[in-house]
Design a protein around this motif. Structure first.
Motif, PDB file in Angstrom:
ATOM      1  N   PHE A 106       0.516  10.253  -0.386  1.00 26.62           N
ATOM      2  CA  PHE A 106       1.363   9.649  -1.416  1.00 26.62           C
ATOM      3  C   PHE A 106       1.502   8.173  -1.101  1.00 26.62           C
ATOM      4  O   PHE A 106       1.333   7.744   0.036  1.00 26.62           O
ATOM      5  N   TYR A 107       1.740   7.390  -2.152  1.00 27.59           N
ATOM      6  CA  TYR A 107       1.933   5.950  -2.013  1.00 27.59           C
ATOM      7  C   TYR A 107       3.383   5.621  -2.336  1.00 27.59           C
ATOM      8  O   TYR A 107       3.969   6.203  -3.251  1.00 27.59           O
ATOM      9  N   PHE A 108       3.920   4.656  -1.603  1.00 28.33           N
ATOM     10  CA  PHE A 108       5.274   4.164  -1.880  1.00 28.33           C
ATOM     11  C   PHE A 108       5.347   2.691  -1.531  1.00 28.33           C
ATOM     12  O   PHE A 108       4.397   2.129  -0.992  1.00 28.33           O
ATOM     13  N   ARG A 109       6.458   2.049  -1.896  1.00 25.48           N
ATOM     14  CA  ARG A 109       6.631   0.622  -1.627  1.00 25.48           C
ATOM     15  C   ARG A 109       7.775   0.399  -0.649  1.00 25.48           C
ATOM     16  O   ARG A 109       8.777   1.106  -0.672  1.00 25.48           O
ATOM     17  N   ASP A 110       7.606  -0.623   0.192  1.00 20.77           N
ATOM     18  CA  ASP A 110       8.706  -1.048   1.056  1.00 20.77           C
ATOM     19  C   ASP A 110       9.634  -1.962   0.241  1.00 20.77           C
ATOM     20  O   ASP A 110       9.329  -2.274  -0.924  1.00 20.77           O
ATOM     21  N   PRO A 111      10.774  -2.385   0.791  1.00 16.61           N
ATOM     22  CA  PRO A 111      11.715  -3.221   0.028  1.00 16.61           C
ATOM     23  C   PRO A 111      11.135  -4.552  -0.449  1.00 16.61           C
ATOM     24  O   PRO A 111      11.649  -5.125  -1.414  1.00 16.61           O
ATOM     25  N   ASP A 112      10.067  -5.046   0.175  1.00 15.73           N
ATOM     26  CA  ASP A 112       9.422  -6.279  -0.280  1.00 15.73           C
ATOM     27  C   ASP A 112       8.319  -6.019  -1.307  1.00 15.73           C
ATOM     28  O   ASP A 112       7.661  -6.935  -1.772  1.00 15.73           O
ATOM     29  N   GLY A 113       8.085  -4.754  -1.643  1.00 14.22           N
ATOM     30  CA  GLY A 113       7.076  -4.404  -2.637  1.00 14.22           C
ATOM     31  C   GLY A 113       5.706  -4.105  -2.082  1.00 14.22           C
ATOM     32  O   GLY A 113       4.763  -3.857  -2.838  1.00 14.22           O
ATOM     33  N   ASN A 114       5.537  -4.114  -0.754  1.00 15.14           N
ATOM     34  CA  ASN A 114       4.242  -3.818  -0.151  1.00 15.14           C
ATOM     35  C   ASN A 114       3.897  -2.342  -0.324  1.00 15.14           C
ATOM     36  O   ASN A 114       4.757  -1.473  -0.188  1.00 15.14           O
ATOM     37  N   LEU A 115       2.640  -2.057  -0.622  1.00 14.54           N
ATOM     38  CA  LEU A 115       2.180  -0.698  -0.873  1.00 14.54           C
ATOM     39  C   LEU A 115       1.829  -0.002   0.444  1.00 14.54           C
ATOM     40  O   LEU A 115       1.136  -0.561   1.291  1.00 14.54           O
ATOM     41  N   ILE A 116       2.315   1.232   0.589  1.00 15.03           N
ATOM     42  CA  ILE A 116       2.098   2.019   1.801  1.00 15.03           C
ATOM     43  C   ILE A 116       1.536   3.377   1.402  1.00 15.03           C
ATOM     44  O   ILE A 116       2.001   3.993   0.449  1.00 15.03           O
ATOM     45  N   ASN A 117       0.544   3.843   2.148  1.00 17.92           N
ATOM     46  CA  ASN A 117      -0.050   5.159   1.947  1.00 17.92           C
ATOM     47  C   ASN A 117       0.197   5.981   3.202  1.00 17.92           C
ATOM     48  O   ASN A 117      -0.211   5.592   4.295  1.00 17.92           O
ATOM     49  N   PHE A 118       0.879   7.104   3.060  1.00 19.06           N
ATOM     50  CA  PHE A 118       0.990   8.101   4.127  1.00 19.06           C
ATOM     51  C   PHE A 118       0.034   9.218   3.750  1.00 19.06           C
ATOM     52  O   PHE A 118       0.056   9.718   2.620  1.00 19.06           O
ATOM     53  N   TYR A 119      -0.811   9.625   4.710  1.00 21.33           N
ATOM     54  CA  TYR A 119      -1.756  10.692   4.414  1.00 21.33           C
ATOM     55  C   TYR A 119      -1.961  11.588   5.636  1.00 21.33           C
ATOM     56  O   TYR A 119      -1.741  11.194   6.772  1.00 21.33           O
ATOM     57  N   THR A 120      -2.406  12.816   5.343  1.00 21.82           N
ATOM     58  CA  THR A 120      -2.825  13.773   6.368  1.00 21.82           C
ATOM     59  C   THR A 120      -4.197  14.291   5.941  1.00 21.82           C
ATOM     60  O   THR A 120      -4.396  14.633   4.781  1.00 21.82           O
ATOM     61  N   ARG A 121      -5.118  14.326   6.888  1.00 25.62           N
ATOM     62  CA  ARG A 121      -6.443  14.865   6.595  1.00 25.62           C
ATOM     63  C   ARG A 121      -6.342  16.393   6.505  1.00 25.62           C
ATOM     64  O   ARG A 121      -5.771  17.016   7.394  1.00 25.62           O
ATOM     65  N   THR A 122      -6.896  16.961   5.441  1.00 30.98           N
ATOM     66  CA  THR A 122      -6.818  18.413   5.276  1.00 30.98           C
ATOM     67  C   THR A 122      -8.131  19.101   5.582  1.00 30.98           C
ATOM     68  O   THR A 122      -8.180  20.310   5.676  1.00 30.98           O
ATOM     69  N   ARG A 123      -9.212  18.328   5.696  1.00 32.01           N
ATOM     70  CA  ARG A 123     -10.508  18.915   6.060  1.00 32.01           C
ATOM     71  C   ARG A 123     -11.108  18.127   7.193  1.00 32.01           C
ATOM     72  O   ARG A 123     -10.944  16.971   7.338  1.00 32.01           O
TER      73      ARG A 123
END
Length: 123
Positions: A106-123
């Motif tokens: 999923f992608y989300f933004r920090d308070p300054d608007g920077n884009l962050i991706n948290f991911y887990t490899r499933t394969r």
């Protein structure tokens, strides 16, 4: 060559540091009011004050204006992190999904608007 740091120039180091402490669940290493580091397995995320940066390289940055760089973090359990960050009322940009190549993210933004991706490899 080895990339060692990704640095966000910000007008509010404290606010962004508090956010990343919650989001990453990493205790920051503080080097005064102008600079903070979050050590990770793949390098360091650092936060540096705009005011201090201006003294070094005047006019070279514009805080809170990023719309083309994404910070990506491989996390142990992206579903748990999604649920946790939803409770912090962060701006979710892309909901939790599994990509065709196997990453669940999923992608989300920090308070300054920077884009962050948290991911887990499933394969």
């Amino acid at each position: 060559m080895k990339l060692t740091h990704s640095c966000i120039i910000t007008e509010n180091v404290k606010k962004l540091s508090d956010f990343y402490k919650e989001a990453l669940q990493i205790e920051p290493q503080s080097y005064g009011d102008d600079y903070v580091e979050f050590p990770t397995d793949g390098g360091v995320l650092s936060l540096f004050s705009f005011k201090a940066h201006e003294e070094l390289a005047k006019g070279s940055t514009i805080p809170s204006s990023n719309r083309c760089l994404e910070l990506e973090f491989n996390v142990d359990n992206v579903d748990d992190d999604f649920a946790r960050l939803e409770q912090l009322n962060v701006e979710i940009v892309k909901p939790l999904t599994t990509q065709p190549w196997g990453n669940r993210s999923f992608y989300f933004r920090d308070p300054d608007g920077n884009l962050i991706n948290f991911y887990t490899r499933t394969r």
